[in-house]
Design an enzyme around this catalytic site. Structure first.
Site, PDB file in Angstrom:
ATOM      1  N   ARG A   1       0.764  -1.119  -0.016  1.00  0.00           N
ATOM      2  CA  ARG A   1       0.041  -0.097  -0.157  1.00  0.00           C
ATOM      3  C   ARG A   1       1.045   1.246   0.210  1.00  0.00           C
ATOM      4  O   ARG A   1       1.747   1.466   1.013  1.00  0.00           O
ATOM      5  CB  ARG A   1      -0.722   0.104   1.251  1.00  0.00           C
TER       6      ARG A   1
ATOM      7  N   ARG B   1      -2.138   6.492   9.797  1.00  0.00           N
ATOM      8  CA  ARG B   1      -2.021   5.605   8.332  1.00  0.00           C
ATOM      9  C   ARG B   1      -2.131   7.319   7.418  1.00  0.00           C
ATOM     10  O   ARG B   1      -2.088   8.256   7.707  1.00  0.00           O
ATOM     11  CB  ARG B   1      -3.158   4.928   8.270  1.00  0.00           C
TER      12      ARG B   1
ATOM     13  N   LYS C   1      -3.684   0.709  14.823  1.00  0.00           N
ATOM     14  CA  LYS C   1      -3.942   1.753  13.922  1.00  0.00           C
ATOM     15  C   LYS C   1      -4.635   2.912  14.295  1.00  0.00           C
ATOM     16  O   LYS C   1      -5.438   2.918  15.229  1.00  0.00           O
ATOM     17  CB  LYS C   1      -4.608   1.152  12.722  1.00  0.00           C
TER      18      LYS C   1
ATOM     19  N   LYS D   1      -6.120   6.610  12.462  1.00  0.00           N
ATOM     20  CA  LYS D   1      -6.482   7.258  11.183  1.00  0.00           C
ATOM     21  C   LYS D   1      -6.861   8.778  11.293  1.00  0.00           C
ATOM     22  O   LYS D   1      -7.790   8.912  12.040  1.00  0.00           O
ATOM     23  CB  LYS D   1      -7.562   6.513  10.592  1.00  0.00           C
TER      24      LYS D   1
ATOM     25  N   CYS E   1     -15.506  -3.158  -0.458  1.00  0.00           N
ATOM     26  CA  CYS E   1     -14.122  -3.566  -0.234  1.00  0.00           C
ATOM     27  C   CYS E   1     -13.659  -4.622  -0.887  1.00  0.00           C
ATOM     28  O   CYS E   1     -14.185  -4.795  -1.864  1.00  0.00           O
ATOM     29  CB  CYS E   1     -13.935  -4.011   1.479  1.00  0.00           C
TER      30      CYS E   1
ATOM     31  N   CYS F   1      -8.031 -10.664   0.354  1.00  0.00           N
ATOM     32  CA  CYS F   1      -8.098 -10.329   1.753  1.00  0.00           C
ATOM     33  C   CYS F   1      -8.172 -11.599   2.658  1.00  0.00           C
ATOM     34  O   CYS F   1      -9.160 -12.318   2.596  1.00  0.00           O
ATOM     35  CB  CYS F   1      -9.259  -9.515   1.971  1.00  0.00           C
TER      36      CYS F   1
ATOM     37  N   CYS G   1     -16.577  -8.634   5.414  1.00  0.00           N
ATOM     38  CA  CYS G   1     -16.490  -8.997   6.644  1.00  0.00           C
ATOM     39  C   CYS G   1     -16.825  -7.788   7.725  1.00  0.00           C
ATOM     40  O   CYS G   1     -16.872  -6.701   7.135  1.00  0.00           O
ATOM     41  CB  CYS G   1     -15.264  -9.797   7.260  1.00  0.00           C
TER      42      CYS G   1
ATOM     43  N   CYS H   1     -14.231  -2.154   6.032  1.00  0.00           N
ATOM     44  CA  CYS H   1     -13.208  -1.385   5.199  1.00  0.00           C
ATOM     45  C   CYS H   1     -13.801  -0.378   4.195  1.00  0.00           C
ATOM     46  O   CYS H   1     -13.212   0.695   3.571  1.00  0.00           O
ATOM     47  CB  CYS H   1     -12.253  -2.237   4.519  1.00  0.00           C
TER      48      CYS H   1
END
Ligand code: SRM
Ligand code: SF4
Length: 575
Positions: free
Chosen positions: A76, A145, A217, A219, A438, A444, A483, A487
């Site tokens: 990424r 991120r 994480k 954001k 997503c 994934c 899921c 995302c």
């Protein structure tokens, strides 16, 4: 409790012992294995990559009795505010073609992913990414991120300021370790390091993160009240610019947004960010740093499913959190301003920039840039970049803007898209244009159901059904994920579809385009084939009973789950 008394999660130990994100990566890069060891995989995330395997192939291999996995890496690239040059886009396309799976994935956070990279090619991919002044450092992992920001290229001080703020925030929170350069960019023969994409050579302290980085994480997004295109409320830290007399006077600082849920763990939940304070532009960095440090010091390091800042804020309450941030900042925090988000623009199609030039927002269905038998989107983007050389901006809806187009070049751009059979944004149905999915299957590792490959199929049917009842031009958001990690941010749109079990989705209704209201669970475990029929029952009610100018999400929120269920049952029984 002291750290000794708390049983830290295994990832904490790995980070601490990694010597600022080195771990055993160097040794593993020199072995012949196709994959990294499980421990390294956690550290590698901070370098912007995930170890994956092709799950389509996994199934095929298992069917043949082969236990191995088809390992590959996802990389990424961090792109603050989604701003990149044509040269950089061409470099990403070349990498996808030469060393990846030939496609690019524009993400829901204005970044670019390459999939299908072999471990043995990682160094080359990262070197070439850095050669065009881009970096994967900090795109994933327990750090701040990719910083999102409204990407519209309007030439005025407001947009210049927020985009500059995105760069400043991004830079400020980059990991400082030199491990990235040492591992990926050093020349083994001369020992020289190419210092391009962030990090500081020889720097062995992390003044903000310390040795263990953040608990999870983190954001950040920067947006405007009249255009919440970056979905500010879903971020750990949101900076909502307050504009007076064409100047940004400061930012409402929002904290504790996050989407991911673990259904089996009842204490997890999606959350929208809460107002913390108002910061003048000069105060933003210091207050943001205080927030990050409070999360660093008090966030949960024992249970990664409870480690996002939203859980700390939920546990403490916003007032205690504010007091602690103010203590770290060293001053009382101002009250927030009353302003909130009240508009949304997806920036698709043609628009004037304000300097005589134009930009074109190209809708990229679910962010996948590829050539196939129907259209050659990748070739078209390549040709636009080679001939018109626009600056590019990625949107948080997995799409892109070609900017700085002269009036005289508009037709040329459109012709290139048409030549490659690329559907223009204006030709998309409203429902498809406002939807996103997503990645999910096959790359994934956490996907329970299909998403990117399923949503277009669902849209084909949905478009037809909406047309039948005359709602084709109704603007509402549909977001699907494979899921509950969320995302594609499925917990705050008008319609959210979340993979829960094989081929079955939880259906959420009642969020809204503005992004400042959570949706509720309408039905659980709905088989894929039944999603459109289920939505259409509610759509029919909406059409018959909506108030003037009421949106679909607002209607569902007003009527509520129980009443919607009762009324759709009646419709079903009557038919
Ligand atoms: Fe995500 C994990 C893809 C945006 C919440 N996400 C993953 C991984 C890396 C799977 C994994 O851990 O093994 C996915 C890789 C799939 C693949 O094959 O590429 C993945 N997430 C994505 C992207 C590419 C989806 C997309 O279609 O664009 C987005 C990349 C954004 C970027 O450029 O940085 C992406 N992920 C999001 C968002 C939306 C956002 O940030 O605006 C969320 C919800 C917001 C949030 O963070 O709460 C999100 N991803 C997660 C979570 C749940 C986190 C949590 O707090 O519970 C996971 C799982 C985890 O972290 O353990 C996850
Ligand atoms: Fe994978 Fe789940 Fe994220 Fe979709 S929502 S990309 S399935 S982790």
């Amino acid at each position: 409790m002291t750290d000794k008394e708390i049983k830290l999660s295994p990832v904490e130990k790995l980070k601490t012992e990694s010597r600022f994100l080195r771990g055993t990566i160097a040794d593993e890069l020199s072995n012949e294995l196709p994959n990294f060891d499980g421990d390294s995989v956690q550290i590698l995330k901070h370098h912007g990559m995930y170890q994956q395997d092709d799950r389509d192939q996994r199934m095929a291999m298992r069917a043949k009795g082969i236990k191995d996995k088809a390992f590959m890496m996802m990389l990424r690239t961090r792109i603050p505010g989604g701003k990149l040059t044509s040269e950089q886009m061409l470099a990403e396309i070349a990498l996808a073609d030469e060393l990846g799976n030939t496609t690019l994935r524009l993400t829901t956070r204005q970044a670019i992913q390459l999939h299908g990279i072999y471990k043995s090619d990682l160094k080359e991919v990262i070197r070439r990414t850095n050669e065009v002044q881009m970096s994967t450092l900090g795109a994933c992992g327990d750090v701040n991120r990719n910083v999102m920001c409204c990407p519209a290229p309007f030439k005025n001080k407001i947009y210049d300021d927020i985009q500059a703020m995105a760069d400043t925030v991004s830079e400020h929170f980059l990991p400082r370790t030199s491990a990235y350069h040492e591992l990926w960019l050093s020349n083994p023969e001369t020992g020289e390091k190419e210092l391009v994409g962030g990090g500081i050579d020889g720097h062995e302290i992390e003044p903000i993160y310390g040795t263990t980085y953040l608990p999870r994480k983190f954001k950040t997004a920067i947006g405007l009240t009249y255009d919440n295109c970056i979905d500010i409320y879903t971020n750990d830290l949101g900076l909502l610019a307050i504009v007076e007399n064409d100047e940004i006077v400061g930012y409402n600082v929002l904290v504790g947004g996050g989407m991911g849920v673990t259904p089996a763990k009842k204490t997890t939940f999606p959350a929208l960010a809460k107002k913390l304070t108002f910061a003048t532009p000069d105060e933003v960095i210091a207050i943001s740093e205080a927030i990050v440090k409070v999360q660093r010091d008090f966030g949960n390091r024992a249970d990664r499913k409870h480690a996002r800042m939203k859980y700390l804020i939920n546990e403490w309450g916003i007032d205690k959190f504010r007091d602690k941030v103010s203590e770290y900042y060293g001053q009382r925090l101002n009250d927030s301003r009353p302003e909130d988000v009240d508009g949304f623009n997806d920036h698709m199609g043609w628009d004037e920039q304000g300097d005589g030039k134009w930009f074109y927002g190209l809708n990229v269905e679910n962010g996948r840039v590829w050539d196939n038998e129907k259209f050659k989107l990748k070739s078209a983007i390549k040709e636009v970049c080679e001939t018109l050389k626009p600056e590019i901006r990625l949107t948080s809806h997995q799409s892109l803007l070609f900017t700085d187009i002269e009036e005289s070049s508009k037709a040329e751009l459109t012709n290139i898209l048409k030549k490659h059979n690329v559907q223009l944004s204006e030709e998309y149905s409203t429902v498809r244009r406002w939807s996103m999915a997503c990645v999910a299957w096959p790359t994934c590792g956490l996907a329970i159901t299909e998403s990117e490959r399923a949503l277009p199929v669902m849209m084909d049917e949905f478009e037809k059904e909406l047309a039948k009842i005359g709602l084709s031009s109704e603007a509402f958001t549909v977001r699907m994920t494979g899921c509950p990690n969320g995302c594609a941010r499925p917990f705050n749109p008008d319609i959210g579809l979340v993979g829960k079990a094989k081929n079955r989705y939880t259906m959420y209704l009642g969020g809204r385009l503005l992004g400042n209201r959570l949706a509720f669970i309408y039905k659980d475990l709905v088989p894929f084939e039944e999603i459109v029929p289920e939505i259409m029952k509610v759509m029919t009610l909406f059409k018959a009973n909506r108030e003037e100018n009421e949106t679909f999400g607002d209607f569902c929120d007003r009527i509520g789950k129980d009443s919607l269920l009762a009324q759709t049952d009646e419709v079903e029984n009557a038919s």
